[in-house]
Write a protein that holds these residues in place. Sequence first.
Motif: not given
Length: 480
Positions: A424-434, A239-244
């Motif tokens: 998909g890659i962008i989504g992961t980064l956004l979910a991580s707070g970038v 959860y701390s890494r981010g949920v997309l």
Amino acid sequence: MITGYTGTAVRDAEQPLLEAGRGPELMAKAAYGLANAVAWRLRESGGTYGSSIVLLIGPGNNGGDALYAATLLLNRGVRATAVLVADRAHQEALTSFRLAGGRILKLDGRHEECLAVALSADLVIDGILGIGARGGLRGELAGFVERLAEHAPAVIACDLPSGLDADSGAVSGPLLAALETVTFGAIKTGLLLPPGEEFCGELSQIDLGLELGDAELRRLDEHDIVDHWPWPHRVDHKYSRGVLGVVAGSNAYPGAAHLALRGALSAGTGMIRYLGPADPPPEVVRGASTVAANRVQAWLVGPGVVEDEAQQRRCLDALRSGLPVVADAGALSLLPRELGPNIVLTPHAGELATLLSGLGDRTERTDVERQPLRHAKRAVELTGATVLLKGATTIVVGPDGQVYSQSEGTPWLATAGSGDTLAGIIGTLLASGVEPALAAAMAASVHGRAGVLASQGGPIAASDIATAVPRVLGELSCLA
Ligand SMILES: NC(=O)C1=CN([C@@H]2O[C@H](COP(=O)(O)OP(=O)(O)OC[C@H]3O[C@@H](n4cnc5c(N)ncnc54)[C@H](O)[C@@H]3O)[C@@H](O)[C@H]2O)[C@@H](O)CC1
Ligand SMILES: Nc1ncnc2c1ncn2[C@@H]1O[C@H](COP(=O)(O)OP(=O)(O)O)[C@@H](O)[C@H]1O
Ligand SMILES: [K+]
């Protein structure tokens, strides 16, 4: 990081030095750098002494730089011919060139002779126009350059390929494609933007000691990715890494959902909640059927969402959720009027033209292709969102005006579903707070690198890109 500056910014930075009487010193530095680059190329193709170069010399300081560089090379035993293509040329530089033994021809109606001379040379130096160019080459000169370009001579461009717009990279009229562009003071933005970038060859920069302000454009390198990628910490949990949350696929297009999910998984997401009709892979959790019922940090919406009302409703709900969203493919035709900077739109040139036309700016795909940065900026202005414009060079424009240009890929990336993995890659980064523009630029870079790694020069399918992403990140992590 590579930075790009407009021709105007470079001129402004030069101004105080020119006022202090240091113009000749700047030209000498530029010429010395150009001469070294030419000498290096000549050495590679058999040696400097006795080799021959032809300079195409225009009316301004760009021609002056080329003539001074050739003067240095004449003194190293290179034979040099200057073809004067305008009715004037930099006088002091021309005099030095002549005194050092340079031969001078005038283009003026003598195309056949000048063409033969240029084609017999080991290298052609393009010193026709630099940052003083207004528009492309015209008239008689355009005809000559067009004929010369057909023979694909070996060219080194002085500051920039003549006829290329230093700020936008726009190309009007014929242009000589260069093996190398030796640029002075700073890399001009046009050298990092399509379509002009394709004519620049290898870029080298000669430092003139200019004091430049903020860059107009940035190109991330591997160290930037290492510095900004959300590498997991020892104490992280999913959860701390981010949920997309992902809204992708429809009954007609389930494949796009798979590729978007694979893209997101490949970039190292904490967890994915999937909403849609496709069967997700085992690593992906099925989300609750409404957007509001899912706890996520960011959304990815749109891949494969075509003519499916339930999915379209979810896309809209996600776009209105206030969370960061990457909106791709089908979602681009569903956008609410007001968008925030944390929405990343990912059109290709055709989709951007449709988007702008829908917002009242009639635009054709070819308009976008001719001036991609201008149109991406226009889309940001009209929507308030962050825009990633896909292509051989991918451009990202953020609402604060930050511009990224990434060009790591291979043409093999132009394959169906490739954009879904990028989303998909962008989504992961956004979910991580970038931050959105940085997330989009890093994703484009890693996607491009993954394409190259997967391809090894041969064809790839979109799923191969996702397979290669963890290896790219693994290699990058070794630099950390
Ligand atoms: N400003 C400086 O201090 C320095 C400039 N340097 C060189 O100077 C260059 C800029 O010099 P200039 O300002 O003289 O500009 P250019 O050498 O680019 O020449 C501009 C001139 O070309 C003509 N021209 C413009 N557009 C044309 C077109 N489409 N077709 C035909 N003719 C056209 C106009 O007469 C204009 O005055 C740079 O690119 C760089 O190579 C370097 O020497 C470093 C220092
Ligand atoms: N000639 C090219 N060289 C490098 N990358 C390219 C080239 N053409 C397209 N790409 C990249 O491939 C992807 C294609 O995305 P897109 O057009 O959305 O395809 P799809 O909708 O089929 O997934 C983008 O990331 C784009 O930047
Ligand atoms: K030039």
